[in-house]
Design a protein around this motif. Sequence first.
Motif: not given
Length: 553
Positions: A352-377
């Motif tokens: 449940l603590n694992d996320s699908f994370r999508f990063n964007n940006g130059p090599n080595g300087q990527e930043s998070l722009f989206g993720q899919l994740f789940k909690t108990l509810s």
Amino acid sequence: TSTEVLLVQQDGAGYGLHAVATSNSAVLAVTTSITSSNPTIYSANFSPTGVGTRSEVLPSKGTGIGVWGASFGDGGTGVLGDAASVTGSTYGVRGKNASVAGTGVYGVNVAVTGATTGVRGETRSAAGTAGVFDALNGGKILSGRNTGLEKFSVDGLGNVASAGSVTAAGFAGDGSQLANVNAGFLGGLPPSAYVTINSLNSLTSLNASKFQINADPTAASQFGYAAFIRDDLDSVHSATGQSGSQVHFRLSRAAPDGGGNKDFLITPYKFGMAVEYPGVLEFWVGQFSVHVNQKVGSLAGAQFWVGDAFDTGGLWVTANQKFLADPGNVVISADKFDHTSHGSMNFVTRNLNDSFRFNNGPNGQESLFGQLFKTLSTSNIEAYAGNLTASLLANTAQNAVQVGSRSASRVDIITADSTPQVSVFPSGNVSIGNTNDTAKLSVGSSGQFQVSGAGAVTIGGGTPIVQHISTTAGVSLTSLAAASCQVNSVTAIGASDGDSVALGVPDSLASSGDLVLFAWVSGPDTVSIRACNMGASSIASAAGSVRVDVWKH
């Protein structure tokens, strides 16, 4: 003289001559001439299936001899078999034995010295064979013995086994099963026929159907085994079943891996070259790359497949770039080999603590722009843009689907990719048609209709309407004289003194003479309706259902 001394002729079915002796020979024939080469006994039979001479020993037990030929000359022949016809499949001497432990032909030389021979076969034809041994039911073709012990043999498959050394001027075949061979004793083709060395003394070619390292089972079990060998000649074959007589490479472990697997192969098959290992194959490298071979003469990118269990397709990954200035694209898809649909592409996390994370940006300087994740509810989809975080949640704790912001930012419902139509603010206020946070609910481009947190309604900027009370009541008038009034009371829960009251009067009541009606709050929860006859004549009767609206500010 030159004619017969005795002629016996039998024209019936009996014997021509029958001789019986009790203990000695029944017939004694002697030629006394020392120069004559004629036979002592001559037997002739004119039947195509007849027998010239037959001799039998009749007892079923014993060591009797059917035919005994003896010659006492130093160049004599004990038995001579002569098939005189120059055509046909004839036999000079033929031995036949029906016993399960018998011998068809037995040759023995009893001399204990000299270069003696037990059995000898000769042929005078260049295409003939001096000796033929035919095992008709799969038994050994040949067994060579010394004092009763077998020293070499040839089995029904042609395999030769020897208890001693094999010495020959040369050997034919691939030599794959030879072991402990002293290369100094080998003749035949020179090394250049198998190995070609260039000017740098490096191996450039090897001509053989088999080239094996540690082919001996003992060495293979201790050190492992490597071979370049025809697929159809090896004991391990390609899983594709398409290599045939083509050479494959096999590397075999000395001991099986944890899954019981031993053999790694590189094999040719219908669509190219196959790398085969039934267990885990790891690449311990700095980078693992798949590149298109420029010899294919195409600008198409490399294609990487992860196949399914039935080899119909699977995960397909490729990259495309039409020209150097084209930014290109990368394709990841679930495809059949003909690029039709293979079905769903499943993305899986195990915690449940694992996320699908999508990063964007130059090599080595990527930043998070989206993720899919789940909690108990909740199941969450989030989009990031700098300090803004948008969120879509399926929330079982609230039993609702939620669209919102995790960064205290305004949430808009938009059209045409940009125009906000509905806005929800961090304060919880909602605007329709504008993006101003002015009231709990604001409607219109200027917010002319507003509802406060307490539920008060403001229209066009006037005094807020706190409550609206509406009811209907029947009003009945009888014998209303000119210049006189009658009052009817109506219950309106929530009405209080001073509230605004409006009436909805039906035409059936308002058109009854010169009648005027108005209302006011005459007491708690009570509205009074006064009807006055302003005409010069009385009104006999008038009635109707009146709508009463009370507005509280």
